[in-house]
Structure formats: C-alpha cells, structure tokens
Design an enzyme around this catalytic site. Sequence first.
Site, short mmCIF file in Angstrom:
data_model
loop_
_atom_site.label_atom_id
_atom_site.label_comp_id
_atom_site.label_asym_id
_atom_site.label_seq_id
_atom_site.Cartn_x
_atom_site.Cartn_y
_atom_site.Cartn_z
N ASP A 198 24.64 81.41 38.67
CA ASP A 198 25.37 80.11 38.78
C ASP A 198 25.98 79.94 40.11
OD1 ASP A 198 24.74 80.32 36.04
OD2 ASP A 198 26.93 80.80 35.58
N ASP A 210 29.09 82.43 41.43
CA ASP A 210 30.11 81.00 41.52
C ASP A 210 30.25 80.77 43.22
OD1 ASP A 210 29.72 81.00 38.91
OD2 ASP A 210 31.98 81.00 38.64
#
Length: 581
Positions: free
Chosen positions: A422, A401
């Site tokens: 991600d 992230d």
Amino acid sequence: MDTIKSFKGYGKVNELEQQAYEKKTRKRLIIIAVSSIVLIAVIIAAVAGVVIHNRNSESSPSSDSVPQTELSPAASLKAVCDTTRYPSSCFSSISSLPESNTTDPELLFKLSLRVAIDELSSFPSKLRANAEQDARLQKAIDVCSSVFGDALDRLNDSISALGTVAGRIASSASVSNVETWLSAALTDQDTCLDAVGELNSTAARGALQEIETAMRNSTEFASNSLAIVTKILGLLSRFETPIHHRRLLGFPEWLGAAERRLLEEKNNDSTPDAVVAKDGSGQFKTIGEALKLVKKKSEERFSVYVKEGRYVENIDLDKNTWNVMIYGDGKDKTFVVGSRNFMDGTPTFETATFAVKGKGFIAKDIGFVNNAGASKHQAVALRSGSDRSVFFRCSFDGFQDTLYAHSNRQFYRDCDITGTIDFIFGNAAVVFQSCKIMPRQPLPNQFNTITAQGKKDPNQNTGIIIQKSTITPFGNNLTAPTYLGRPWKDFSTTVIMQSDIGALLNPVGWMSWVPNVEPPTTIFYAEYQNSGPGADVSQRVKWAGYKPTITDRNAEEFTVQSFIQGPEWLPNAAVQFDSTL
C-alpha cells in the site's frame, strides 16, 4: 495500514448489517426515482426564479407584471434531502431550523453545513475520557482531535466559498472547491476511526465502538452537505447565473495580485526566503529552523532552498502554514530523513517524515525518506493534506505506506516512488504523471500492492490516478507477488492509464483487501491504454467494480483538467503537466 490489524477494510462489514444496508439502499433508490421528478422541478424552479429575479432587476423597479415561481419549502427540502445517503437525518436536522422555510438551494446547503459544524464542534468533548490509561490509544485520540479541527476548518471554508450574494448560484469553480473541502472533511473524520482501529487492544476496541457511535451524526451531516453540493449546486452552476464570474485567461481567481507577482518572480527558484545547509553555508542548518520564519495564513509564497545533504528531522507544516515552497539540489541529492513507525508506537498518521496540511505547498528537487525498514511496518515518508499541492521531480523512499496522499487536490510529476504494501495510499484527489513507481522486495511471505485508495462516500471527488508513468522493480531482487493495488474502502477509485507496466505484475493485476472476499460492487477500478508486458488484462480480476478498459470519454474524467482542475493552478507552480489524455 497493517494487513491484519487494520480497521479500514470492507471485509469487516457485518453480514446482517450489510443485508440491512442493501435493503435500505433498494428502498432509497425507489424513493430517489420517485422524487427525481420533484427534484428536477425544484431545480428548474430555482433557476427560473433566479432568471426572473435577474431580468426583473435589470428592467425596472416594478415587478408586478413578472410572474413569480411559487414553491413549497417542505417539498423543496424533501427533494433535496432525498438525493443524500441519509435523507431522514438531512430533513430532520435542517427542518428544525427557523431559516429552513426557503426554496433557495444554496441556503438549504448552507443550513446543512451549519448543522454539520454544530455537531462536529461538540464532538471533542465526547472523546473517551480515560484514554490516558492506554498510551497508544491516547496517541490515536490525539490524531482524532487534530483531524476534527481540520474538518471544522473545511466546513467553515465551504460556507465562505459560496459568498453572500442573494439570488445567484455558485460558480462551477466554487462548487469544485467545496466538493474538495467537504470530501476532505469526511476523510478527516474517517482518519480518526483509522487511527483507533489500527490498534489491537481491548481499550481500543471499546473506544472505537464509542467513537463510531458518537460520530454518526457528524459523519451523516457532512455527507448530506457533500451530496447537496454535488447533485444540486453542481447542476445549478452549469446555468449562466454564477455568483462569481470566472476568469478564463491569466492567473486563477484565487490568487491575489501580490501572490501573482511573487509567483512570477519565484517560479525559477531564484530568490529563496531562506537557505538551509548542513555545512553552515546557509542561514540555517535545519529545515525546521527555516520554517519558523513562515507567517501563519500568509497569501505570500515563502520559499526555502535546501542544499545537498541528508537532513534527519521530522517536519509538520500545520493547516495554518500556507504557500510554502521547498526545493533542493535534486531528488537524489537533497533528502529529508526520518524513521518514525507504527511498530514503535506511533499512529500511522503521525509516522510521516514530512507532513503538510496548509494549502498551496510546493516541493521540487528533493527526496523524502522513511528508513525505519520493512520490519517496522507502517512508516510514512510523506503525508500531504495540502489542497493544490505540487511535487515536482521529488523522490519518496520507504517500504509500507511510503506516500500518504491523505486529502484534497494533489499533483505529482516526474517523481520516483518506492515501497512494498500500500505504498501509495489515502483519499486525496491525486494525479501522478510521468512518475517512476518502483515496488521493492518486502518481508518474506509478504506481497506488494502499489495503491490503496480510501474513498468511503460515493460523492467524494477523490481517487488515485496514475498516468503516463512507468511501473518497474526497484533493484533486481523482486520476487514477491506484486499488484497494482487493492480497494481499501467501499467506494475506492483508482485508474491506471497510458502507463508502461513491467513484467513484475501478477497477471490478475489487483487483489482484494480481505483474501477471497470480493470487493463491493461500488468500487471503480480501471485501466486505459497501458503498455508493456504487465498491461495484458486477459487474466485480470473479474470484479463487478473493475473495468479492464474504459472509453476515451470516461478516461477524460480522470485527467488533470477534469479531476483536479489543474489548469486553474498548476501553471503558477512552474511545473510541467499534461492537462488531458
């Protein structure tokens, strides 16, 4: 965005609920098909009414000889509401208002905003009162309170953007702004669910169910407003009856004279308002101290020059801190460094080393780092919810992230981005152009996913676009399976185009959020004119929502010009950009 604990995945949908939803969707499609004729009639009548009104006003005070268009307010409202995802709540909430006895589509839209604002305004009182019994849950509830405030601002901004001139239709520029802000308002509400849903406690699960139930009306009402502006006002704005005449040359209409002069003067970063230096050679030793000088809601650009060095601090520019520009001595020389992370008890949303919400933010020649490490899971280096924000020659360094492109319109040019799971995620309308995207080695038995896009409503104008960039490993030890991304929500939208993809990529290209569960057919994932050993699409996933190639015309929809209206605002940020393919 933990793989197991995250609430966000489409794989969490209950099968019975999904079947009921599909049945409801089929019924709605029939209703929409039948009502389309009525809707077209309403739109034509509305435009005809505007044209008649304008011609009448331009000719003579007497209008007795001009035929007037008669419409049924109830039929108009029903046709408008049938274009939304929640036609029943749309009709019942608006028709209960005295002002709903109208056929003016813009007024109906404003009424839809009014009911959304009223509902969301009352929501904080519905938050769980005993959250203080769980410290992590209380932090998640704090995120909810923050993003609800942001959502309310977006709804109020949307009303203001359309102006008050009666009998005229909003301009396409105004409609684009409103679509963006309403998309952000929905994202804000969804962020609350994400913050609570990523926890794995009994109290959190109970709170999540309670909050979801309490949020149903506010989410539906905001979604209804977005559908109306997208499908009704968006079409009307194409007719030559704008509420505000759009400038075609020079500075964009949203800039005032003073702001234009300041941008002209400061495009070369020559006159900073504050200088930060660790060695004491500037006015301040920390970035946070310098930013205390920024006036709230100022239309004037405030620039901060940060000299070479590593500045260990967390920065949070709130929604009322506008038009800040921060620049350094280079993306590999000036760094803002933090280590907040999910494993140590901070909600993902609050882990950002540098967070910005206020509109018009610009960053140049500076790096953003979260050095918590892979074992700490979610750890954001930068989070942006700033509308029309620009990141030029910046670096973003982290693991899971790394870069949270949360909401609103954003542009990244000549940036370096590293991470694992991600590591580019969120629900902004964002374009990455000429960037170096570098997956790195994650923890054992983990994988790399470059993107996780979070579009949850089909009318949101959001998505992750990677154009003319390179995707190569960070370092020479990458052995983990690496993918272009995975769909986070039901309408996730991601396009990789005109980019060079290295041999690091798994041939299937993409992966599901939940293993062995195919994403919804409503996602839009596409590739266009990529090159390099990883660009071969012959072994790609066979999802219904994945397009191994798209036409030139389709690709144009995802350019800087079409997707984020870049030519209206990027020239004044002194950043290079390619507006088209």
